[in-house]
Design an enzyme around this catalytic site. Structure first.
Site, PDB file in Angstrom:
ATOM      1  N   ASP A 271      -0.275   5.094   0.861  1.00 16.59           N
ATOM      2  CA  ASP A 271      -0.577   6.104   1.884  1.00 16.59           C
ATOM      3  C   ASP A 271      -0.624   5.491   3.277  1.00 16.59           C
ATOM      4  OD1 ASP A 271      -0.898   8.451   0.218  1.00 16.59           O
ATOM      5  OD2 ASP A 271      -2.551   7.315  -0.660  1.00 16.59           O
TER       6      ASP A 271
ATOM      7  N   ASP B  71       0.870  -1.163   0.000  1.00 14.92           N
ATOM      8  CA  ASP B  71       0.000   0.000   0.000  1.00 14.92           C
ATOM      9  C   ASP B  71       0.923   1.233   0.000  1.00 14.92           C
ATOM     10  OD1 ASP B  71      -2.254   1.741   0.549  1.00 14.92           O
ATOM     11  OD2 ASP B  71      -1.520   1.825   2.619  1.00 14.92           O
TER      12      ASP B  71
END
Ligand code: XBP
Ligand code: MG
Length: 257
Positions: free
Chosen positions: A12, A10
């Site tokens: 953020d 991922d």
């Protein structure tokens, strides 16, 4: 258990702590520029993070937190315009070097590359944001480290839907059993877990530390470095005090007791 072949990250909150002082600030700049009096405080933004995707988040704000706003007839277009301006601000902030990657990220990626693990990204954020972060906060060549960068509107349903992880694995022709996911949030863990990835390493941040991480294998506060150990919040990390490839292989095979 299949061998560990790929690490899927991922962006953020996981590669970098981008939300509070990055995305949030960029949204507010875009609102101001458009003559709107909207101001997303640190606290309100924490609530808005329940919905992933910047455009979806603006829509959620209008539906639940600013019902008095009389939007234009072409609301989709209006939101898309605001979001494009926000992306301009955010990528400029990254180009100015305002957001570093988190502890241990660069070292772990370098180790993974040295050991022949395949790398991918599965994120909800806009592709331009990923490019800017990788280039400016990690390494000028970092985009080329990732075989697949799955981002933003490439899939119809954003996290917590599994679509973005499924899309990334399809591109790599990999089964979920050969993959490990790195996440920071409830929505992210749900997405990876619903894509049948069962080894999920969570590094928390200020906004997500209280999230429900059901489905995660190990929850720590950061990847850590040899001289900066992680704090374990849930799950077993054995004798490891910072994340390295040996630890990931053990976690994947459930070798960590
Ligand atoms: C990230 C997101 C994104 C960012 C903002 O979630 O939800 O919407 O907050 O980026 P995850 P955009 O870390 O789970 O991928 O404005 O480009 O959507
Ligand atoms: Mg995240």
């Amino acid at each position: 258990m299949a061998d560990l072949e790929a690490l899927i990250f991922d962006v953020d909150g996981t590669l970098a702590d981008t939300e509070r002082d990055g995305h949030r600030v960029a949204f507010n700049l875009a609102f101001k520029e458009a003559g709107l009096d909207w101001e997303w405080s640190v606290e309100l933004y924490g609530k808005l993070l329940a919905v992933t995707g910047g455009k979806e988040r603006i829509r959620h704000y209008l539906a639940d937190y600013n019902t008095a706003f009389q939007g234009p007839a072409e609301l989709d277009q209006f939101i898309a315009g605001l979001h494009a301006a926000k992306t301009e601000h955010y990528t400029r902030m990254l180009a100015e070097g305002m957001i570093p990657v988190r502890n241990g990220v660069k070292r772990l990626l370098q180790e993974a590359r040295e050991q022949g693990l395949r790398l991918a990204i599965a994120t909800t954020t806009t592709p331009a944001n990923v490019s800017a972060l990788l280039q400016h906060s990690l390494d000028p060549q970092a985009e080329s480290w990732f075989e697949v960068i799955a981002a933003g509107d490439i899939v119809a349903e954003k996290k917590p839907a599994p679509d973005i992880y499924i899309w990334a694995m399809q591109q790599m022709k990999l089964q979920p059993q050969a993959c490990m996911a790195f996440e920071d949030s409830h929505n992210g863990v749900q997405s990876a877990s619903r894509a049948s990835i069962d080894t999920i390493l969570v590094t928390t941040n200020g906004y997500t530390v209280e999230d429900d991480f059901t489905g995660a294998t190990l929850i720590i506060d950061q990847l850590g470095e040899p001289d900066q150990p992680f704090q374990r919040l849930n799950g077993s990390a054995g004798d490891f005090s910072y994340t390295n490839i040996e630890m990931l292989r053990a976690l994947h095979g459930r070798g960590v007791k």
